[in-house]
Design a protein around this motif. Structure first.
Motif, PDB file in Angstrom:
ATOM      1  N   ILE A   9      50.503  84.860 -19.124  1.00  0.00           N
ATOM      2  CA  ILE A   9      49.339  83.977 -19.162  1.00  0.00           C
ATOM      3  C   ILE A   9      48.469  84.299 -17.954  1.00  0.00           C
ATOM      4  O   ILE A   9      48.900  84.128 -16.813  1.00  0.00           O
ATOM      5  CB  ILE A   9      49.760  82.500 -19.147  1.00  0.00           C
ATOM      6  CG1 ILE A   9      50.734  82.225 -20.293  1.00  0.00           C
ATOM      7  CG2 ILE A   9      48.538  81.592 -19.237  1.00  0.00           C
ATOM      8  CD1 ILE A   9      51.429  80.887 -20.195  1.00  0.00           C
ATOM      9  N   GLU A  10      47.249  84.752 -18.198  1.00  0.00           N
ATOM     10  CA  GLU A  10      46.350  85.159 -17.112  1.00  0.00           C
ATOM     11  C   GLU A  10      45.648  83.951 -16.505  1.00  0.00           C
ATOM     12  O   GLU A  10      44.430  83.831 -16.550  1.00  0.00           O
ATOM     13  CB  GLU A  10      45.349  86.195 -17.616  1.00  0.00           C
ATOM     14  CG  GLU A  10      46.005  87.529 -17.890  1.00  0.00           C
ATOM     15  CD  GLU A  10      45.008  88.629 -18.193  1.00  0.00           C
ATOM     16  OE1 GLU A  10      43.786  88.447 -17.963  1.00  0.00           O
ATOM     17  OE2 GLU A  10      45.454  89.676 -18.662  1.00  0.00           O
ATOM     18  N   SER A  11      46.436  83.067 -15.923  1.00  0.00           N
ATOM     19  CA  SER A  11      45.892  81.941 -15.163  1.00  0.00           C
ATOM     20  C   SER A  11      45.875  82.364 -13.701  1.00  0.00           C
ATOM     21  O   SER A  11      46.135  83.516 -13.385  1.00  0.00           O
ATOM     22  CB  SER A  11      46.770  80.705 -15.379  1.00  0.00           C
ATOM     23  OG  SER A  11      48.109  80.991 -15.022  1.00  0.00           O
ATOM     24  N   ASP A  12      45.572  81.456 -12.805  1.00  0.00           N
ATOM     25  CA  ASP A  12      45.568  81.781 -11.384  1.00  0.00           C
ATOM     26  C   ASP A  12      46.582  80.900 -10.676  1.00  0.00           C
ATOM     27  O   ASP A  12      46.335  79.712 -10.509  1.00  0.00           O
ATOM     28  CB  ASP A  12      44.169  81.561 -10.793  1.00  0.00           C
ATOM     29  CG  ASP A  12      44.082  82.030  -9.351  1.00  0.00           C
ATOM     30  OD1 ASP A  12      44.919  82.865  -8.941  1.00  0.00           O
ATOM     31  OD2 ASP A  12      43.185  81.555  -8.631  1.00  0.00           O
ATOM     32  N   GLU A  78      50.505  70.046 -13.226  1.00  0.00           N
ATOM     33  CA  GLU A  78      49.506  70.407 -12.218  1.00  0.00           C
ATOM     34  C   GLU A  78      48.631  71.572 -12.655  1.00  0.00           C
ATOM     35  O   GLU A  78      47.454  71.636 -12.320  1.00  0.00           O
ATOM     36  CB  GLU A  78      50.199  70.760 -10.899  1.00  0.00           C
ATOM     37  CG  GLU A  78      50.852  69.578 -10.218  1.00  0.00           C
ATOM     38  CD  GLU A  78      51.725  69.991  -9.042  1.00  0.00           C
ATOM     39  OE1 GLU A  78      51.900  71.211  -8.805  1.00  0.00           O
ATOM     40  OE2 GLU A  78      52.256  69.087  -8.360  1.00  0.00           O
ATOM     41  N   GLU A  79      49.200  72.512 -13.400  1.00  0.00           N
ATOM     42  CA  GLU A  79      48.481  73.734 -13.764  1.00  0.00           C
ATOM     43  C   GLU A  79      47.857  73.702 -15.160  1.00  0.00           C
ATOM     44  O   GLU A  79      47.242  74.687 -15.568  1.00  0.00           O
ATOM     45  CB  GLU A  79      49.429  74.938 -13.663  1.00  0.00           C
ATOM     46  CG  GLU A  79      49.952  75.186 -12.267  1.00  0.00           C
ATOM     47  CD  GLU A  79      48.839  75.495 -11.268  1.00  0.00           C
ATOM     48  OE1 GLU A  79      47.869  76.196 -11.633  1.00  0.00           O
ATOM     49  OE2 GLU A  79      48.936  75.028 -10.126  1.00  0.00           O
ATOM     50  N   ALA A  80      48.011  72.622 -15.891  1.00  0.00           N
ATOM     51  CA  ALA A  80      47.528  72.558 -17.276  1.00  0.00           C
ATOM     52  C   ALA A  80      46.039  72.889 -17.389  1.00  0.00           C
ATOM     53  O   ALA A  80      45.621  73.600 -18.299  1.00  0.00           O
ATOM     54  CB  ALA A  80      47.819  71.193 -17.879  1.00  0.00           C
ATOM     55  N   ALA A  81      45.230  72.397 -16.473  1.00  0.00           N
ATOM     56  CA  ALA A  81      43.783  72.639 -16.543  1.00  0.00           C
ATOM     57  C   ALA A  81      43.437  74.107 -16.331  1.00  0.00           C
ATOM     58  O   ALA A  81      42.513  74.632 -16.951  1.00  0.00           O
ATOM     59  CB  ALA A  81      43.057  71.779 -15.524  1.00  0.00           C
ATOM     60  N   SER A  82      44.172  74.807 -15.466  1.00  0.00           N
ATOM     61  CA  SER A  82      43.849  76.216 -15.183  1.00  0.00           C
ATOM     62  C   SER A  82      44.272  77.143 -16.313  1.00  0.00           C
ATOM     63  O   SER A  82      43.824  78.277 -16.389  1.00  0.00           O
ATOM     64  CB  SER A  82      44.507  76.662 -13.875  1.00  0.00           C
ATOM     65  OG  SER A  82      45.906  76.785 -14.038  1.00  0.00           O
TER      66      SER A  82
END
Length: 181
Positions: A9-12, A78-82
């Motif tokens: 998954i290309e998130s940050d 915490e990371e759901a939005a990113s």
């Protein structure tokens, strides 16, 4: 041949998950520019047929990982939005008889939509909903192409002028008319 599923998954920062237990280092390839560690995802409860989304016959794919730790659930919240809109590479990793990586095959690139968490009794799970660029939930499931609809979008566009003359089971010849010869 033994195999497992990979998710990148290309998130940050980039999230890497595989359907096994523990850490697995995937060698550099077309997706990974350098060797990268993939974390074991617990028990993958639900991986529907990937071919359906990749070949365009399903609108979305929900992947559920169950038996995750409290820390993983907290991280997911915490990371759901990113994660929304991030590229998701899906692949297969194949192992030889000694459980050494034999091959990595990337089979599709999709987009992340939502990341949700759930708890049933003492079991925690995370579900990632993904689809193609054309399966986001903001598009109408059915589109009608009528002259009046097109005129509302673009008053001078005459592309759909003759659409009312077409009905199921008939065909209409487009292009110049042969009657002028």
């Amino acid at each position: 041949m033994r195999g497992s599923v990979l998710f990148r998954i290309e998130s940050d920062p980039i999230a890497r998950l595989w359907s096994g237990v523990g850490e697995l280092v995937i060698p550099a390839d077309i997706v990974e520019p350098s060797p990268a560690p993939y974390l074991g995802g617990g028990q993958l409860v639900n991986i529907p047929e990937l071919e359906q989304v990749i070949n365009g016959t399903a609108s979305r794919l929900d992947i559920t990982v169950s038996g995750v730790s409290t820390e993983t659930v907290k991280f997911a919240i915490e990371e759901a939005a990113s994660i929304k809109g991030a590229k998701v590479h899906i692949g297969n990793v194949y192992f030889d008889a000694d459980w050494q990586i034999d091959d990595v095959e990337w089979i599709g690139v999709l987009r992340a939509d939502t990341l949700t968490t759930a708890r049933q009794g003492t079991t925690r799970s995370i579900t990632l909903s993904i689809g193609t660029d054309y399966t986001d939930r903001s598009r109408a499931p059915v589109a009608f192409f009528t002259d009046s609809d097109q005129r509302r979008r673009s008053p001078t566009d005459r592309f759909f002028d003759h659409i009312a003359g077409i009905s199921a089971g008939t065909s209409r010849r487009f292009g110049p008319s042969d009657s002028g010869k």
